[in-house]
Design an enzyme around this catalytic site. Sequence first.
Site, short mmCIF file in Angstrom:
data_model
loop_
_atom_site.label_atom_id
_atom_site.label_comp_id
_atom_site.label_asym_id
_atom_site.label_seq_id
_atom_site.Cartn_x
_atom_site.Cartn_y
_atom_site.Cartn_z
N GLU A 110 -5.09 1.37 2.63
CA GLU A 110 -5.01 0.29 3.67
C GLU A 110 -4.99 0.77 5.03
O GLU A 110 -5.58 0.09 5.97
CB GLU A 110 -3.67 -0.23 3.55
CG GLU A 110 -3.43 -1.80 4.20
CD GLU A 110 -2.91 -1.39 5.50
OE1 GLU A 110 -2.94 -2.58 6.41
OE2 GLU A 110 -2.42 -0.57 5.99
N HIS A 155 0.85 -1.40 -0.08
CA HIS A 155 0.01 -0.06 0.00
C HIS A 155 0.90 1.09 0.11
O HIS A 155 1.93 1.39 0.68
CB HIS A 155 -1.02 -0.03 1.23
CG HIS A 155 -0.23 0.12 2.62
ND1 HIS A 155 -0.11 1.32 3.09
CD2 HIS A 155 0.05 -0.82 3.38
CE1 HIS A 155 0.39 1.09 4.44
NE2 HIS A 155 0.41 -0.22 4.61
N ASP A 203 -0.63 4.39 0.77
CA ASP A 203 -0.94 5.25 1.78
C ASP A 203 -0.30 5.37 3.05
O ASP A 203 0.44 4.15 3.09
CB ASP A 203 -2.47 5.27 1.97
CG ASP A 203 -2.90 4.00 2.70
OD1 ASP A 203 -2.30 2.89 2.41
OD2 ASP A 203 -3.88 3.89 3.36
N1 BES Z 1 1.77 -2.46 8.14
C1 BES Z 1 0.74 -2.39 9.11
C2 BES Z 1 0.13 -3.91 9.69
C3 BES Z 1 1.14 -4.48 10.48
C4 BES Z 1 1.33 -3.80 11.80
C5 BES Z 1 1.73 -5.52 10.38
C6 BES Z 1 2.01 -4.38 12.81
C7 BES Z 1 2.78 -6.12 11.12
C8 BES Z 1 2.90 -5.51 12.39
C9 BES Z 1 -0.52 -1.91 8.36
O1 BES Z 1 -0.11 -0.60 7.49
C10 BES Z 1 -1.50 -1.22 9.22
O2 BES Z 1 -1.03 -0.50 10.17
N2 BES Z 1 -2.83 -1.52 9.37
C11 BES Z 1 -3.75 -1.07 10.29
C12 BES Z 1 -5.06 -1.51 9.48
C13 BES Z 1 -6.37 -0.91 9.94
C14 BES Z 1 -6.31 0.40 10.19
C15 BES Z 1 -7.60 -1.59 9.18
C16 BES Z 1 -3.61 -1.66 11.58
O3 BES Z 1 -3.19 -2.65 11.71
O4 BES Z 1 -3.86 -0.66 12.44
ZN ZN Z 2 0.28 1.13 8.68
#
Ligand code: BES
Ligand code: ZN
Length: 472
Positions: A166, A99, A101
């Site tokens: 994302e 992603h 963003d």
């Molecule tokens: N890269 C993260 C997901 C992640 C966080 C993977 C920690 C491994 C360890 C992703 O960009 C993210 O922050 N996702 C959000 C999604 C939500 C807003 C739907 C999250 O986990 O808060």
């Molecule tokens: Zn994130």
Amino acid sequence: MTEPTRAPEPTPIDPAVEAALVASRAARAEALLELARIPSVSTEPEHAADMVTAAEWIAARLRGLGATEVEVIRTDLHPIVYGRIHEAPGAPTVLLYTHFDVQPADPLELWETAPFEPFLRDGRFVGRGVADDKGQIVMHLAALEAMRAAGKSPAVNITFVFEGEEEFGSESLFNWIPQNRHRLAADLALISDTGYFEGNVPAITIGLRGIMYAQIDVELSPVDLHSGQYGGSVENPANALARIITALKGPDGRVRIPGFYDDVVPLGDAERAQMAALPFDEEAFREETQVPALVGESGYTILESRTARPTLDVNGIWGGFQGDGAKTIIPAHAHAKVSTRLVASQDPQKVFEALREYVAQVAPPGVKVTTTFIHGGEASLTPIDHPATQAAARAIRAIEGVDPVFIREGGSIPVTAAFDHVLGLPVVLAGFPQPNSNAHAPNEWLDERNFEAGTRIMVRLWDELASVPSGS
Ligand code: BES
Ligand code: ZN
């Protein structure tokens, strides 16, 4: 937490590709800085044009790679970038996702330098998005560019999907996927939006938590009331909200919403043993997090609590007087953003309904309480023994000189479950930033060593994935 001893293979990737990577090192670093300069904050409407700029930047590089069907697809909100390199007839097709963003940069005063003026100094990139997730976009593009420079075509077919929502639920992508199954036909999905384990230990993520995000609004009157005149005769929305929030989770870390744990798949003994064997040092983790103490769910370790068990948190709370000094009011209203992290096989909608009913039940009389759904996504789990996961493990081993650990992560990548459930694809989560890279926080960083290693792992992984049987 000490770094593992590493002994990479002497020539883990094609020498001509390695030479191209050596020659392009400065240009590759500059590419990341360039992408990170675009303030593509998806949740802030004033950055809508920057979302398009970032999408166009990626599309231009895909075209430069000779990708076909490259398109910046408009949606109701932010664009999706699509493209493909299908040059390996008969070989598996990999759907590659990241992603573009990023999270908002605030609080700005805690950044040592401006968040969207990224730099590379002393082997470290610093700036919003360098780890989550623009560094990984550039690792992927640069790996393929170096292969092209060396006259090599990937040994698998690659379909690219980059999205811009994302960081708040991937709604446009969720709508787009079912209508575009034919363009997304693949044998597996590869997602690079995770990272290494504590101590910069190379890792493959096999579990992600899901999420259900909601807002609770408590209203009393259209206006603030004098707390001397009215105090004692009306309910106070801030007090009421505090009571509601207190009811949601106990001091034992257990969520108190009735039915919340009904669908939770319990952690098996084997998995608990595997997690216990990971090189996780609670005290080092506590120190790095700069908290006075770690608090998990009773009956579970900290690592289990933060990656493999569901939980509930207030993400923001406001209402009433916030200024200096004192102001004697009963606030007109009070609000909270509340999210739950979910595990298999909890359903975000069902959890939301349970939350709404419970909030209505515990809300005191005398105020109007509404609970609104903001977004949701399911948890995901991948089997360690899937051939694609094993291919990723071999690629990491070749470049890093150590076997990766298999971990669960507490964060969420909503599209993972859609790739699995809607498209029926096995998903490999391979990502390369350090876990403590300040994602979502000030001074986000990425070590150039991880950027370099991740790029080479991808070169190797495209080869390794060629041996994954179709339809496995
Ligand atoms: N890269 C993260 C997901 C992640 C966080 C993977 C920690 C491994 C360890 C992703 O960009 C993210 O922050 N996702 C959000 C999604 C939500 C807003 C739907 C999250 O986990 O808060
Ligand atoms: Zn994130």
